[in-house]
Motif scaffolding. Structure first.
Motif, short mmCIF file in Angstrom:
data_model
loop_
_atom_site.label_atom_id
_atom_site.label_comp_id
_atom_site.label_asym_id
_atom_site.label_seq_id
_atom_site.Cartn_x
_atom_site.Cartn_y
_atom_site.Cartn_z
N LEU A 5 -4.89 31.63 31.22
CA LEU A 5 -3.57 31.58 31.85
C LEU A 5 -3.04 30.15 31.77
O LEU A 5 -3.78 29.19 32.03
N GLU A 6 -1.77 30.02 31.43
CA GLU A 6 -1.16 28.69 31.34
C GLU A 6 0.24 28.74 31.93
O GLU A 6 1.06 29.58 31.56
N LEU A 7 0.51 27.82 32.85
CA LEU A 7 1.84 27.65 33.40
C LEU A 7 2.39 26.33 32.87
O LEU A 7 1.71 25.29 32.96
N SER A 8 3.59 26.37 32.35
CA SER A 8 4.18 25.15 31.78
C SER A 8 5.63 25.00 32.25
O SER A 8 6.46 25.87 31.96
N GLY A 9 5.87 23.94 33.01
CA GLY A 9 7.22 23.63 33.46
C GLY A 9 7.88 24.71 34.30
O GLY A 9 9.09 24.92 34.20
N VAL A 10 7.09 25.39 35.14
CA VAL A 10 7.61 26.55 35.87
C VAL A 10 8.41 26.11 37.10
O VAL A 10 7.91 25.42 37.98
N HIS A 11 9.67 26.54 37.12
CA HIS A 11 10.54 26.39 38.28
C HIS A 11 10.82 27.79 38.84
O HIS A 11 11.06 28.73 38.08
N THR A 12 10.78 27.91 40.16
CA THR A 12 11.11 29.18 40.80
C THR A 12 12.09 28.95 41.94
O THR A 12 11.85 28.09 42.80
N HIS A 13 13.16 29.70 41.92
CA HIS A 13 14.14 29.68 43.01
C HIS A 13 14.00 30.99 43.80
O HIS A 13 13.85 32.06 43.20
N ILE A 14 14.08 30.89 45.12
CA ILE A 14 14.15 32.08 45.97
C ILE A 14 15.46 31.97 46.74
O ILE A 14 15.58 31.16 47.67
N GLY A 15 16.44 32.74 46.31
CA GLY A 15 17.77 32.58 46.86
C GLY A 15 18.29 31.18 46.54
O GLY A 15 18.26 30.74 45.39
N ALA A 16 18.71 30.49 47.58
CA ALA A 16 19.26 29.15 47.39
C ALA A 16 18.17 28.08 47.37
O ALA A 16 18.47 26.90 47.15
N TYR A 17 16.93 28.49 47.59
CA TYR A 17 15.84 27.52 47.74
C TYR A 17 15.10 27.31 46.41
O TYR A 17 14.68 28.28 45.77
N HIS A 18 14.93 26.08 46.04
CA HIS A 18 14.19 25.70 44.84
C HIS A 18 12.76 25.38 45.27
O HIS A 18 12.48 24.33 45.84
N ILE A 19 11.83 26.32 45.01
CA ILE A 19 10.47 26.22 45.57
C ILE A 19 9.51 25.53 44.62
O ILE A 19 8.77 24.62 45.01
N LEU A 20 9.46 25.95 43.37
CA LEU A 20 8.57 25.33 42.39
C LEU A 20 9.37 24.41 41.48
O LEU A 20 10.43 24.78 40.98
N HIS A 21 8.84 23.21 41.26
CA HIS A 21 9.56 22.17 40.53
C HIS A 21 8.77 21.73 39.29
O HIS A 21 8.25 20.63 39.24
N GLY A 22 8.63 22.62 38.32
CA GLY A 22 7.95 22.24 37.09
C GLY A 22 6.44 22.29 37.18
O GLY A 22 5.75 21.32 36.84
N VAL A 23 5.90 23.42 37.62
CA VAL A 23 4.45 23.57 37.80
C VAL A 23 3.75 23.67 36.45
O VAL A 23 4.13 24.49 35.59
N ASP A 24 2.73 22.84 36.26
CA ASP A 24 1.93 22.82 35.03
C ASP A 24 0.45 22.86 35.39
O ASP A 24 -0.04 21.95 36.06
N PHE A 25 -0.25 23.89 34.97
CA PHE A 25 -1.71 23.87 35.00
C PHE A 25 -2.24 25.05 34.20
O PHE A 25 -1.49 25.99 33.89
N ALA A 26 -3.51 24.99 33.85
CA ALA A 26 -4.15 26.05 33.08
C ALA A 26 -5.37 26.57 33.82
O ALA A 26 -6.00 25.85 34.62
N PRO A 156 -12.42 47.05 35.87
CA PRO A 156 -12.59 45.69 35.33
C PRO A 156 -11.24 45.01 35.14
O PRO A 156 -10.31 45.59 34.59
N ARG A 157 -11.13 43.80 35.62
CA ARG A 157 -9.92 42.98 35.45
C ARG A 157 -10.33 41.67 34.79
O ARG A 157 -11.40 41.13 35.06
N GLU A 158 -9.47 41.15 33.96
CA GLU A 158 -9.78 39.87 33.30
C GLU A 158 -9.43 38.68 34.19
O GLU A 158 -10.06 37.63 34.09
N LEU A 159 -8.42 38.84 35.03
CA LEU A 159 -7.97 37.76 35.89
C LEU A 159 -7.61 38.32 37.26
O LEU A 159 -6.90 39.33 37.35
N ILE A 160 -8.13 37.67 38.31
CA ILE A 160 -7.81 38.07 39.68
C ILE A 160 -7.17 36.89 40.40
O ILE A 160 -7.73 35.79 40.43
N LEU A 161 -6.00 37.12 40.98
CA LEU A 161 -5.31 36.14 41.79
C LEU A 161 -5.53 36.50 43.26
O LEU A 161 -5.24 37.63 43.66
N ILE A 162 -6.06 35.57 44.04
CA ILE A 162 -6.41 35.88 45.44
C ILE A 162 -5.81 34.81 46.35
O ILE A 162 -6.05 33.62 46.16
#
Length: 244
Positions: A5-26, A156-162
């Motif tokens: 799994l790789e996240l690169s430059g992830v921004h997330t808005h929820i309504g008017a709120y800017h929650i994630l500001h360029g999340v990067d990790f693997a 069987p799952r390859e990736l589990i988010l908890i």
């Protein structure tokens, strides 16, 4: 070591709120990555963005090299990703058995559940066998968390988010969860785990990403963070050593 799994430059808005500001990790395959940070840092939003519950407004989420951006949550789940939310996501009015059947895509009724895998789950969480026909809403908090994890691994799952599995649980139940997650690790299941209990983080984590204010501010080996109290203080405002 390959990344599942790789996240690169992830921004997330929820309504008017800017929650994630360029999340990067693997997240390396077959290992446990801890996602740590103070309350409100954006950890839950990151998991929900990976699962497509919220769509990134910018950047990309890639699973096994393929973008998940724009995909619906059910479609993401069918690719081998399971999600255990902080509220556990179980159906209180249904029995433990009915909850498990609902979570198993390949089973329309209990008789179609993989009995070998079910026995393995019962070995991890014996209480679920004992309360198999009980309404899930009548389980204790720890037993509900066991059911939530069991639902995620009923196939069987390859990736589990908890998301914060140990929240509000007694130490003995937390130890039981650690044992279960270690068994998943031995089977090379990849886990991305949000956790506030640092004993659990230290016991399970191979890698760590620390978030603050919607950004990843540190990446590295969990062991290095666990051994560096000044780094813990700077990144998290507390010491892992104080939470043994």
């Amino acid at each position: 070591m390959s990344n599942i799994l790789e996240l690169s430059g992830v921004h997330t808005h929820i309504g008017a709120y800017h929650i994630l500001h360029g999340v990067d990790f693997a997240v390396p395959a077959g290992e446990v990555t801890m996602l740590l940070g103070r309350n409100g840092a954006g950890k839950t939003t990151t998991l929900r963005t990976i699962m497509g519950l919220w769509q990134p407004s910018q950047g990309d989420v890639r699973f096994k090299g393929r973008s998940l951006k724009g995909q619906a949550t059910p479609d993401i789940a069918t690719q081998g990703i399971a999600y255990v939310p902080e509220n556990m996501g179980i159906f209180s009015d249904l029995t433990v058995k009915e909850n498990m059947v609902l979570a198993a895509r390949a089973a329309r009724h209990a008789g179609e559940l993989d009995t070998k895998r079910l026995d393995w789950i019962f070995d991890l969480f014996p209480a679920l066998k004992k309360f198999w026909l009980y309404p899930a809403g009548k389980l204790s908090g720890g037993q509900k968390q066991m059911l939530a994890v069991a639902r995620a691994i009923c196939e069987p799952r390859e990736l589990i988010l908890i998301d914060e599995p140990s929240k509000g649980l007694a130490p003995s139940i937390i130890q039981n969860l650690i044992s279960a997650f270690n068994e998943l690790k031995r089977q090379r299941t990849t886990i991305l785990l949000v956790e506030q209990n640092f004993m659990m983080a230290k016991a399970l984590g191979d890698h760590v990403a620390v978030m603050d204010d919607g950004r990843v501010v540190h990446r590295g080996a969990m062991r290095e963070l666990a051994e560096d109290q000044s780094l813990q203080q700077r990144l998290l405002g507390l010491s892992l050593g104080a939470h043994q």
